[in-house]
Design a protein around this motif. Structure first.
Motif, PDB file in Angstrom:
ATOM      1  N   HIS A  77       0.839  -1.200   0.000  1.00 50.67           N
ATOM      2  CA  HIS A  77       0.000   0.000   0.000  1.00 50.67           C
ATOM      3  C   HIS A  77       0.875   1.252   0.000  1.00 50.67           C
ATOM      4  CE1 HIS A  77      -3.104   2.890   1.159  1.00 50.67           C
ATOM      5  NE2 HIS A  77      -2.310   3.258   2.154  1.00 50.67           N
ATOM      6  N   ARG A  78       1.818   1.295   0.936  1.00 48.72           N
ATOM      7  CA  ARG A  78       2.698   2.462   1.034  1.00 48.72           C
ATOM      8  C   ARG A  78       3.429   2.694  -0.288  1.00 48.72           C
ATOM      9  NH1 ARG A  78       7.736   1.357   4.185  1.00 48.72           N
ATOM     10  NH2 ARG A  78       8.254   0.623   2.119  1.00 48.72           N
ATOM     11  N   ASN A  79       3.971   1.632  -0.867  1.00 51.18           N
ATOM     12  CA  ASN A  79       4.767   1.781  -2.090  1.00 51.18           C
ATOM     13  C   ASN A  79       3.950   2.285  -3.272  1.00 51.18           C
ATOM     14  OD1 ASN A  79       7.012   0.950  -0.665  1.00 51.18           O
ATOM     15  ND2 ASN A  79       6.897  -1.167  -1.376  1.00 51.18           N
ATOM     16  N   VAL A  80       2.748   1.741  -3.470  1.00 52.41           N
ATOM     17  CA  VAL A  80       1.951   2.219  -4.607  1.00 52.41           C
ATOM     18  C   VAL A  80       1.414   3.626  -4.363  1.00 52.41           C
ATOM     19  CG1 VAL A  80       1.350  -0.074  -5.474  1.00 52.41           C
ATOM     20  CG2 VAL A  80      -0.219   1.094  -3.958  1.00 52.41           C
ATOM     21  N   MET A  81       1.145   3.963  -3.114  1.00 49.58           N
ATOM     22  CA  MET A  81       0.657   5.312  -2.829  1.00 49.58           C
ATOM     23  C   MET A  81       1.769   6.344  -3.015  1.00 49.58           C
ATOM     24  SD  MET A  81      -2.406   4.592  -2.560  1.00 49.58           S
ATOM     25  CE  MET A  81      -3.110   6.174  -2.223  1.00 49.58           C
ATOM     26  N   ILE A  82       2.985   6.004  -2.630  1.00 48.43           N
ATOM     27  CA  ILE A  82       4.116   6.904  -2.881  1.00 48.43           C
ATOM     28  C   ILE A  82       4.332   7.060  -4.383  1.00 48.43           C
ATOM     29  CG2 ILE A  82       6.634   7.125  -2.678  1.00 48.43           C
ATOM     30  CD1 ILE A  82       6.341   5.938   0.178  1.00 48.43           C
ATOM     31  N   THR A  83       4.186   5.973  -5.121  1.00 47.01           N
ATOM     32  CA  THR A  83       4.315   6.044  -6.581  1.00 47.01           C
ATOM     33  C   THR A  83       3.208   6.905  -7.178  1.00 47.01           C
ATOM     34  OG1 THR A  83       5.343   3.852  -6.571  1.00 47.01           O
ATOM     35  CG2 THR A  83       4.543   4.677  -8.696  1.00 47.01           C
ATOM     36  N   ALA A  84       1.976   6.754  -6.700  1.00 47.79           N
ATOM     37  CA  ALA A  84       0.862   7.589  -7.180  1.00 47.79           C
ATOM     38  C   ALA A  84       1.147   9.056  -6.888  1.00 47.79           C
ATOM     39  CB  ALA A  84      -0.453   7.159  -6.525  1.00 47.79           C
ATOM     40  N   PHE A  85       1.680   9.325  -5.704  1.00 49.77           N
ATOM     41  CA  PHE A  85       2.047  10.700  -5.350  1.00 49.77           C
ATOM     42  C   PHE A  85       3.132  11.217  -6.296  1.00 49.77           C
ATOM     43  CE2 PHE A  85       4.780  13.693  -3.075  1.00 49.77           C
ATOM     44  CZ  PHE A  85       3.862  14.672  -2.755  1.00 49.77           C
ATOM     45  N   GLY A  86       4.136  10.396  -6.571  1.00 41.95           N
ATOM     46  CA  GLY A  86       5.199  10.788  -7.497  1.00 41.95           C
ATOM     47  C   GLY A  86       4.670  11.078  -8.890  1.00 41.95           C
ATOM     48  N   LEU A  87       3.756  10.242  -9.369  1.00 39.74           N
ATOM     49  CA  LEU A  87       3.138  10.490 -10.681  1.00 39.74           C
ATOM     50  C   LEU A  87       2.347  11.789 -10.681  1.00 39.74           C
ATOM     51  CD1 LEU A  87       1.871   6.999 -11.898  1.00 39.74           C
ATOM     52  CD2 LEU A  87       3.738   8.369 -12.841  1.00 39.74           C
ATOM     53  N   SER A  88       1.641  12.054  -9.592  1.00 38.07           N
ATOM     54  CA  SER A  88       0.873  13.295  -9.498  1.00 38.07           C
ATOM     55  C   SER A  88       1.794  14.515  -9.486  1.00 38.07           C
ATOM     56  CB  SER A  88      -0.012  13.283  -8.251  1.00 38.07           C
ATOM     57  OG  SER A  88      -1.024  12.309  -8.398  1.00 38.07           O
ATOM     58  N   ALA A  89       2.932  14.392  -8.811  1.00 40.36           N
ATOM     59  CA  ALA A  89       3.908  15.488  -8.808  1.00 40.36           C
ATOM     60  C   ALA A  89       4.482  15.693 -10.214  1.00 40.36           C
ATOM     61  CB  ALA A  89       5.019  15.208  -7.799  1.00 40.36           C
ATOM     62  N   LEU A  90       4.796  14.584 -10.903  1.00 35.62           N
ATOM     63  CA  LEU A  90       5.268  14.665 -12.282  1.00 35.62           C
ATOM     64  C   LEU A  90       4.210  15.307 -13.173  1.00 35.62           C
ATOM     65  CD1 LEU A  90       7.318  13.934 -14.514  1.00 35.62           C
ATOM     66  CD2 LEU A  90       6.183  11.692 -14.659  1.00 35.62           C
ATOM     67  N   PHE A  91       2.946  14.913 -12.978  1.00 39.12           N
ATOM     68  CA  PHE A  91       1.849  15.516 -13.725  1.00 39.12           C
ATOM     69  C   PHE A  91       1.851  17.035 -13.521  1.00 39.12           C
ATOM     70  CE2 PHE A  91      -2.259  17.522 -13.536  1.00 39.12           C
ATOM     71  CZ  PHE A  91      -2.759  17.294 -14.815  1.00 39.12           C
ATOM     72  N   LEU A  92       1.946  17.459 -12.273  1.00 39.09           N
ATOM     73  CA  LEU A  92       1.878  18.888 -11.962  1.00 39.09           C
ATOM     74  C   LEU A  92       2.995  19.665 -12.657  1.00 39.09           C
ATOM     75  CD1 LEU A  92       0.463  21.145 -10.451  1.00 39.09           C
ATOM     76  CD2 LEU A  92       1.898  20.608  -8.476  1.00 39.09           C
ATOM     77  N   VAL A  93       4.214  19.150 -12.610  1.00 34.27           N
ATOM     78  CA  VAL A  93       5.340  19.818 -13.275  1.00 34.27           C
ATOM     79  C   VAL A  93       5.092  19.871 -14.779  1.00 34.27           C
ATOM     80  CG1 VAL A  93       7.805  19.620 -13.827  1.00 34.27           C
ATOM     81  CG2 VAL A  93       7.010  19.257 -11.470  1.00 34.27           C
ATOM     82  N   SER A  94       4.675  18.766 -15.369  1.00 34.96           N
ATOM     83  CA  SER A  94       4.403  18.723 -16.795  1.00 34.96           C
ATOM     84  C   SER A  94       3.255  19.652 -17.179  1.00 34.96           C
ATOM     85  CB  SER A  94       4.080  17.279 -17.212  1.00 34.96           C
ATOM     86  OG  SER A  94       3.750  17.231 -18.578  1.00 34.96           O
TER      87      SER A  94
END
Length: 179
Positions: A77-94
């Motif tokens: 759970h922790r790992n996929v949620m951190i990955t989802a957060f990372g993708l969301s941060a990447l989305f925001l920058v893009s």
């Protein structure tokens, strides 16, 4: 009885609140720039597809994270949620880069479809601003081991974040003919 903030809360909470205000303001300012700056030399359609891909992957990860925690798999759970957060941060920058680089593309649909599109778009935008502090607080409480607080806020964060991710893909599909 007055609750006291921990030392880390006194540092992190103002940062979360600050980011929750600054990020939407910056996005609005960038959307209204009088001049665009083509930072990466990409075609206008490249960004929306990438954003839809990130949103789709985020939705899948959110679903997996929910399934993992329901089945007691805390590390997964922790790992996929951190990955989802990372993708969301990447989305925001893009997304910010895309707003600096490209003029907005108007929606060209007509009739009932136009109303459906704008309902989805407006709710997506409004909830995108609301999700920032929810995600940040949820992540913070989970990573600091404050699981009862994490669980309380995650009950709100999960459905809103999922809605934002899914409607991000829907907005792309509605706009696809106009890119």
């Amino acid at each position: 009885m007055k609750a006291t903030l921990s030392k880390s809360d006194r540092t992190i909470v103002p940062i979360i609140i600050g980011l929750s205000v600054v990020v939407p303001v910056v996005v609005v300012v960038l959307m209204n720039l009088p001049t665009r700056y083509d930072l990466l030399g990409l075609e206008v359609g490249s960004f929306p597809f990438f954003h839809a891909l990130i949103n789709g992957m985020t939705a899948i990860l959110l679903f997996l994270g929910y399934a993992f925690i329901r089945n007691g798999k805390k590390i997964a759970h922790r790992n996929v949620m951190i990955t989802a957060f990372g993708l969301s941060a990447l989305f925001l920058v893009s997304y910010v880069i895309s707003k600096i680089s490209n003029e907005p593309v108007p929606y060209g649909g007509e009739g009932m479809l136009r109303y459906v599109y704008f309902f989805i778009l407006i709710t997506h935008i409004a909830l995108s601003a609301i999700i920032i502090p929810l995600v940040l607080f949820t992540m913070y409480r989970g990573l600091t081991g404050e699981y009862s607080k994490h669980k309380k806020i995650a009950r709100w964060t999960f459905p809103i974040w999922m809605y934002v991710a899914i409607t991000g893909v829907l907005v792309y599909l509605f706009m696809l003919p106009y890119y």
